[in-house]
Scaffold this motif. Structure first.
Motif, short mmCIF file in Angstrom:
data_model
loop_
_atom_site.label_atom_id
_atom_site.label_comp_id
_atom_site.label_asym_id
_atom_site.label_seq_id
_atom_site.Cartn_x
_atom_site.Cartn_y
_atom_site.Cartn_z
N ASN A 78 14.54 70.88 -14.48
CA ASN A 78 14.87 71.90 -15.48
C ASN A 78 15.54 73.11 -14.85
O ASN A 78 16.49 73.68 -15.41
CB ASN A 78 13.61 72.33 -16.24
CG ASN A 78 13.12 71.25 -17.17
OD1 ASN A 78 13.88 70.40 -17.63
ND2 ASN A 78 11.83 71.26 -17.46
N ARG A 79 15.09 73.50 -13.66
CA ARG A 79 15.70 74.63 -12.96
C ARG A 79 17.17 74.33 -12.65
O ARG A 79 18.05 75.17 -12.86
CB ARG A 79 14.94 74.92 -11.66
CG ARG A 79 15.43 76.14 -10.91
CD ARG A 79 14.63 76.35 -9.63
NE ARG A 79 15.06 75.47 -8.57
CZ ARG A 79 16.05 75.75 -7.71
NH1 ARG A 79 16.71 76.88 -7.81
NH2 ARG A 79 16.39 74.89 -6.76
N ARG A 80 17.43 73.12 -12.20
CA ARG A 80 18.81 72.74 -11.87
C ARG A 80 19.67 72.65 -13.13
O ARG A 80 20.84 73.05 -13.10
CB ARG A 80 18.83 71.42 -11.10
CG ARG A 80 18.25 71.59 -9.71
CD ARG A 80 18.28 70.31 -8.94
NE ARG A 80 17.60 70.48 -7.66
CZ ARG A 80 17.82 69.74 -6.59
NH1 ARG A 80 18.69 68.75 -6.63
NH2 ARG A 80 17.17 69.95 -5.48
N ARG A 81 19.11 72.15 -14.20
CA ARG A 81 19.85 72.12 -15.47
C ARG A 81 20.24 73.54 -15.89
O ARG A 81 21.36 73.79 -16.35
CB ARG A 81 19.03 71.46 -16.56
CG ARG A 81 18.99 69.96 -16.47
CD ARG A 81 18.25 69.37 -17.66
NE ARG A 81 18.03 67.96 -17.46
CZ ARG A 81 16.84 67.36 -17.48
NH1 ARG A 81 15.75 68.05 -17.72
NH2 ARG A 81 16.75 66.07 -17.27
N ASP A 82 19.28 74.46 -15.76
CA ASP A 82 19.54 75.86 -16.12
C ASP A 82 20.61 76.47 -15.22
O ASP A 82 21.50 77.19 -15.68
CB ASP A 82 18.26 76.69 -16.04
CG ASP A 82 17.28 76.38 -17.14
OD1 ASP A 82 17.68 75.74 -18.15
OD2 ASP A 82 16.09 76.77 -17.01
N MET A 83 20.53 76.19 -13.91
CA MET A 83 21.53 76.70 -12.98
C MET A 83 22.92 76.21 -13.36
O MET A 83 23.88 76.98 -13.38
CB MET A 83 21.19 76.25 -11.54
CG MET A 83 19.96 76.87 -10.95
SD MET A 83 19.36 76.04 -9.45
CE MET A 83 20.76 76.17 -8.35
N LEU A 84 23.00 74.93 -13.68
CA LEU A 84 24.28 74.33 -14.05
C LEU A 84 24.79 74.92 -15.36
O LEU A 84 25.97 75.26 -15.48
CB LEU A 84 24.12 72.82 -14.15
CG LEU A 84 25.37 71.98 -14.31
CD1 LEU A 84 26.37 72.25 -13.20
CD2 LEU A 84 25.02 70.51 -14.35
N ALA A 85 23.92 75.07 -16.33
CA ALA A 85 24.32 75.64 -17.62
C ALA A 85 24.81 77.08 -17.45
O ALA A 85 25.81 77.48 -18.06
CB ALA A 85 23.15 75.58 -18.61
N ASN A 86 24.12 77.85 -16.62
CA ASN A 86 24.53 79.24 -16.39
C ASN A 86 25.89 79.32 -15.71
O ASN A 86 26.73 80.16 -16.08
CB ASN A 86 23.48 79.98 -15.55
CG ASN A 86 22.21 80.24 -16.32
OD1 ASN A 86 22.20 80.26 -17.54
ND2 ASN A 86 21.11 80.41 -15.60
N LEU A 87 26.13 78.45 -14.75
CA LEU A 87 27.42 78.45 -14.07
C LEU A 87 28.53 77.99 -15.01
O LEU A 87 29.63 78.55 -15.02
CB LEU A 87 27.36 77.57 -12.82
CG LEU A 87 28.53 77.69 -11.84
CD1 LEU A 87 28.79 79.15 -11.44
CD2 LEU A 87 28.27 76.84 -10.61
N ARG A 88 28.23 77.02 -15.85
CA ARG A 88 29.22 76.55 -16.83
C ARG A 88 29.57 77.66 -17.82
O ARG A 88 30.73 77.85 -18.18
CB ARG A 88 28.70 75.31 -17.56
CG ARG A 88 29.80 74.57 -18.29
CD ARG A 88 29.32 73.27 -18.90
NE ARG A 88 28.96 72.24 -17.97
CZ ARG A 88 29.82 71.40 -17.39
NH1 ARG A 88 31.10 71.49 -17.64
NH2 ARG A 88 29.40 70.47 -16.56
N THR A 89 28.57 78.44 -18.24
CA THR A 89 28.81 79.58 -19.13
C THR A 89 29.70 80.61 -18.45
O THR A 89 30.63 81.15 -19.06
CB THR A 89 27.48 80.21 -19.56
OG1 THR A 89 26.72 79.24 -20.28
CG2 THR A 89 27.69 81.44 -20.42
N LYS A 90 29.44 80.86 -17.18
CA LYS A 90 30.25 81.81 -16.43
C LYS A 90 31.71 81.35 -16.36
O LYS A 90 32.64 82.15 -16.53
CB LYS A 90 29.67 81.97 -15.02
CG LYS A 90 30.35 83.00 -14.17
CD LYS A 90 29.64 83.13 -12.82
CE LYS A 90 30.32 84.16 -11.94
NZ LYS A 90 29.63 84.33 -10.66
N VAL A 91 31.91 80.06 -16.12
CA VAL A 91 33.27 79.51 -16.05
C VAL A 91 33.97 79.64 -17.40
O VAL A 91 35.14 80.01 -17.47
CB VAL A 91 33.24 78.03 -15.59
CG1 VAL A 91 34.60 77.39 -15.72
CG2 VAL A 91 32.75 77.95 -14.16
N THR A 92 33.26 79.36 -18.47
CA THR A 92 33.82 79.49 -19.81
C THR A 92 34.24 80.94 -20.08
O THR A 92 35.32 81.19 -20.63
CB THR A 92 32.81 79.01 -20.87
OG1 THR A 92 32.47 77.66 -20.59
CG2 THR A 92 33.36 79.13 -22.27
#
Length: 101
Positions: A78-92
């Motif tokens: 779950n921590r890694r999913r959150d990290m990935l989601a946060n980075l994807r949001t930043k890229v967007t």
């Protein structure tokens, strides 16, 4: 932490550094004005955003395969999913800022 040396975290750290690089390039953009140099700079940013998007897709794919290759806890997953989601949001957000400015 034992997870800091695994391939997924290594790839994530590289993606995060690329995101920081893009952020820095975007903050430099105003110093280029409106000429051909500014266009080249914006093109370089777009290329890096595309590369980063591809890396994030790769990380997502690796994450789905990770439990079979390397057992990790549900909390870590779950921590890694959150990290990935946060980075994807930043890229967007970076892409939106680039295209709408």
């Amino acid at each position: 932490m034992a997870y800091s040396v695994d391939p997924w975290m290594r790839e994530y750290n590289e993606a995060s550094k690329l995101a920081d690089d893009i952020t820095g390039m975007m903050s430099e953009r105003s110093s280029f004005g409106m000429g051909p140099e500014a266009q080249r700079h914006s093109s370089a940013i777009r290329r890096k955003i595309t590369i980063l998007g591809t890396r994030l897709d790769s990380l997502q794919s690796l994450l789905t395969k990770l439990p079979a290759k390397q057992p990790i806890t549900e909390k870590e997953m779950n921590r890694r999913r959150d990290m990935l989601a946060n980075l994807r949001t930043k890229v967007t957000q970076m892409a939106s800022a680039l295209y709408w400015s």
